[in-house]
Design a protein around this motif. Sequence first.
Motif, mmCIF file in Angstrom:
data_model
loop_
_atom_site.group_PDB
_atom_site.id
_atom_site.type_symbol
_atom_site.label_atom_id
_atom_site.label_comp_id
_atom_site.label_asym_id
_atom_site.label_seq_id
_atom_site.Cartn_x
_atom_site.Cartn_y
_atom_site.Cartn_z
ATOM 1 N N ILE A 142 -4.350 57.784 27.427
ATOM 2 C CA ILE A 142 -4.325 58.848 26.030
ATOM 3 C C ILE A 142 -3.097 58.096 25.274
ATOM 4 O O ILE A 142 -2.067 57.529 25.860
ATOM 5 N N TRP A 143 -3.115 58.640 24.069
ATOM 6 C CA TRP A 143 -1.912 58.341 23.165
ATOM 7 C C TRP A 143 -1.005 59.296 23.344
ATOM 8 O O TRP A 143 -0.921 60.651 23.020
ATOM 9 N N MET A 144 0.083 58.794 23.925
ATOM 10 C CA MET A 144 1.152 59.857 24.255
ATOM 11 C C MET A 144 2.601 59.407 24.135
ATOM 12 O O MET A 144 2.699 58.191 23.833
ATOM 13 N N ASN A 145 3.439 60.306 24.060
ATOM 14 C CA ASN A 145 4.919 60.134 24.211
ATOM 15 C C ASN A 145 5.365 60.160 25.617
ATOM 16 O O ASN A 145 5.346 61.147 26.261
ATOM 17 N N ALA A 146 5.294 58.926 26.270
ATOM 18 C CA ALA A 146 5.198 58.914 27.783
ATOM 19 C C ALA A 146 6.311 59.679 28.549
ATOM 20 O O ALA A 146 6.283 60.415 29.651
ATOM 21 N N THR A 147 7.438 59.592 27.823
ATOM 22 C CA THR A 147 8.855 60.337 28.400
ATOM 23 C C THR A 147 8.502 61.788 28.253
ATOM 24 O O THR A 147 8.850 62.553 29.428
ATOM 25 N N ALA A 148 7.953 62.266 27.147
ATOM 26 C CA ALA A 148 7.843 63.591 26.946
ATOM 27 C C ALA A 148 6.723 64.287 27.932
ATOM 28 O O ALA A 148 6.707 65.242 28.603
ATOM 29 N N VAL A 149 5.658 63.347 27.952
ATOM 30 C CA VAL A 149 4.359 63.734 29.160
ATOM 31 C C VAL A 149 4.919 63.801 30.540
ATOM 32 O O VAL A 149 4.672 64.724 31.495
ATOM 33 N N GLN A 150 5.800 62.831 30.980
ATOM 34 C CA GLN A 150 6.509 62.825 32.044
ATOM 35 C C GLN A 150 7.369 64.202 32.328
ATOM 36 O O GLN A 150 7.269 64.591 33.364
ATOM 37 N N GLN A 151 8.143 64.333 31.336
ATOM 38 C CA GLN A 151 8.831 65.764 31.420
ATOM 39 C C GLN A 151 7.940 66.887 31.672
ATOM 40 O O GLN A 151 8.158 67.762 32.413
ATOM 41 N N LEU A 152 6.574 66.724 30.975
ATOM 42 C CA LEU A 152 5.633 67.779 30.974
ATOM 43 C C LEU A 152 5.094 68.011 32.552
ATOM 44 O O LEU A 152 5.283 69.163 33.112
ATOM 45 N N ILE A 153 4.641 66.940 33.003
ATOM 46 C CA ILE A 153 4.294 66.869 34.316
ATOM 47 C C ILE A 153 5.379 67.252 35.327
ATOM 48 O O ILE A 153 5.225 67.995 36.436
ATOM 49 N N LEU A 154 6.436 66.641 35.013
ATOM 50 C CA LEU A 154 7.557 67.310 35.659
ATOM 51 C C LEU A 154 7.853 68.637 35.891
ATOM 52 O O LEU A 154 8.025 69.660 37.085
ATOM 53 N N ASN A 155 7.848 69.216 34.715
ATOM 54 C CA ASN A 155 8.096 70.606 34.800
ATOM 55 C C ASN A 155 6.836 71.503 35.429
ATOM 56 O O ASN A 155 7.167 72.556 36.166
ATOM 57 N N LEU A 156 5.729 71.096 35.259
ATOM 58 C CA LEU A 156 4.725 71.890 35.814
ATOM 59 C C LEU A 156 4.533 71.724 37.332
ATOM 60 O O LEU A 156 4.536 72.737 38.048
ATOM 61 N N THR A 157 4.957 70.336 37.818
ATOM 62 C CA THR A 157 4.995 70.326 39.101
ATOM 63 C C THR A 157 6.054 71.070 39.699
ATOM 64 O O THR A 157 6.155 71.787 40.769
ATOM 65 N N ASN A 158 7.437 70.983 39.200
ATOM 66 C CA ASN A 158 8.537 71.634 39.542
ATOM 67 C C ASN A 158 8.183 73.189 39.624
ATOM 68 O O ASN A 158 8.435 74.046 40.799
ATOM 69 N N ASN A 159 7.681 73.762 38.650
ATOM 70 C CA ASN A 159 7.117 74.963 38.486
ATOM 71 C C ASN A 159 6.223 75.510 39.997
ATOM 72 O O ASN A 159 6.461 76.483 40.271
ATOM 73 N N ALA A 160 5.266 74.623 39.943
ATOM 74 C CA ALA A 160 4.136 74.975 41.095
ATOM 75 C C ALA A 160 4.941 74.780 42.381
ATOM 76 O O ALA A 160 4.998 75.661 43.064
ATOM 77 N N LEU A 161 5.899 73.897 42.654
ATOM 78 C CA LEU A 161 6.605 73.921 43.665
ATOM 79 C C LEU A 161 7.867 75.182 44.016
ATOM 80 O O LEU A 161 7.534 75.576 45.323
ATOM 81 N N ASP A 162 8.199 75.704 42.998
ATOM 82 C CA ASP A 162 8.975 76.774 42.990
ATOM 83 C C ASP A 162 8.095 78.098 43.418
ATOM 84 O O ASP A 162 8.565 78.919 44.292
ATOM 85 N N ALA A 163 6.958 77.939 42.898
ATOM 86 C CA ALA A 163 6.047 79.151 43.100
ATOM 87 C C ALA A 163 5.496 79.034 44.585
ATOM 88 O O ALA A 163 5.321 80.120 45.121
#
Lengths: 127, 503
Positions: B380-401
Amino acid sequence: MSKRILVIDDDSAVRKSFALTLDDAGWQVDTVESGEAGIDKLSNTEYDLIFLDLKMPGINGVETLIRLRDNGHKIPVYIITAFHEEFMDQLRVAADEGYEFEVMQKPIESQDLVRITKAILEGVGAY
Amino acid sequence: MKVQFFQLKSYVLILAVVWTIIFAVSLAWNMVEIEHNALSSARIQARAAYKKDLLYRRWNAGYGGVYVPVTKKTQPNPYLSGIPERDITTPSGRTLTLMNPAYMTRQVHELAKEEYGVLGHITSLNPIRPQNAPDPWEIKALEEFERGRIEVSSAEKIEGKEFMRLMSPLITEKKCLKCHAKQGYQEGDIRGGISVSVPMGPLRAIAHKNEVTLVIAHALLWLAGLAGGGLGAWRLKESESECKRTHESDEKAYTRLEKQSALLAQSEKTIAIGTLVAGTAHELNNPLTAVLNFSAHCRKHTSKDDELYPVLEDIEHEARRCADIVRNLATFSDIGQDDDVYEKASLTKIIGRVFELLSWRIENEGISTTLDVAEDTPDIWMNATAVQQLILNLTNNALDALKDSDKKELNIDVRRQGEFVRMTFADTGCGIEDGSLKSIFDPFFTNKPVGQGVGLGLSACQGIIKAHGGQITCQSKLGAGMKFIILLPIERSKQNEQTNTCN
């Protein structure tokens, strides 16, 4: 003879901390608080590396870069930035016009600073 | 509103009652009028008959009687036997007899009875001819005349049939004395009376017809009035309900407007906060750089056995946390604005990288992860750094939960959905209560204990997805895990409206 590094940053805490870290690692460090002072310094001292802040009173980092390159200095320049939007376009234009520089994002830790400096000055693979 | 409806109902009822009374009175009055008219018509007819009687009697008396041929029906009047030349013979031999007014009246009355059913009776309290004696009604009338009345009339039954009976006195004139002088009458005396009875049948028929018409007309008008009133009330009620509906829909529109205004104000506030936060974040980087370097320097020059050594480590650790917060703040405010960093890249690779980055934590916390990627998933057409941040945040959130969960699973699914790639993050963690769902994308919203999150993770995610023209939705129930569904467009589509919904 140890390498000489110039730190141009208006923030005294940044200047002090860079000086502390780099000096501790065995390099000679000079610090100035503005672009103008940096260019003055370059006219009478040889440096091997410059750490340059972007947001400063007087001439900003991008203008300082352009001036020192225009003055014929081919020293590696590391722009240390907090990614201020307003300077990004200017920096991009400078890059397009062939002005050479590297970018490093603040905040930067001493171990990273040392690693990068070592890589540039001594050619040691840091990554 | 209910009270008003009951008021309206009672108004309508009162109106209906008043309307009905008006019509009842009008009908009764008109019926009386018809009756009155019928009687008065009958009276006029009777009076006319009486006057005619009087007229031809006067005519007859004027001649002192007239001679008529003797027939079977017209025999010489025995009560005139004392009159000279009662019977005469014409030169040709025909017998004529004298017909006095009374005799003539009697015959005319008989004819009128046959022809029109009008009864006539010439009577007296002191009749010469016994058959002319009055009936009880006539006796009463004659007595009235003696007291000075000149006409008596009323509707009466005769042999079961209704008649208008009218009686007027016969005043003794000079001409009358020829025959009646022997009874002791003088000129001007009331000698008797002529009573006329007009059958009411035909008049009653007309009256009845009029009554029927009247009743029908009244009924129709009454019903029309009631219907009109009812219709009016109904329309009033309708317009009242319409008013109510309009009012309600106005209220709804107003509420919607209020909500939108609130949203707008909220989004303006968010932008203002964003600007403030971004500026502050950038300014914090300088002192953070200094703190990190100062503490590292101190630590470097401190023996590991020194009791200050762990304190210096703590300073660095906390300063790094500050740096993380600042990075999140910066991401929240301006990630994705830079067009040049957009490229076609693989989501799967980025997820892999994030998992690698967090592998120590994933293993250490005993979390089982699955990554299911459909074969035909495009880059997909993306800002890879931003998307990495997005996935990192979502994963971190899930791990916290998942930290305190019995079942520790994080399942990520990636597949194409039309013009988008859909990425689903489903954890089996603590989830979130319904009431909080709508707030999770708000900046500074956090469910984590104080000191463990500043509430910018999901807000930053939203910013990143928004910049990509994508969508994020979440589903959750307290204790039943959390599911984020992210849609990111395959091709660049910055103009896509971003929306976030939670259900």
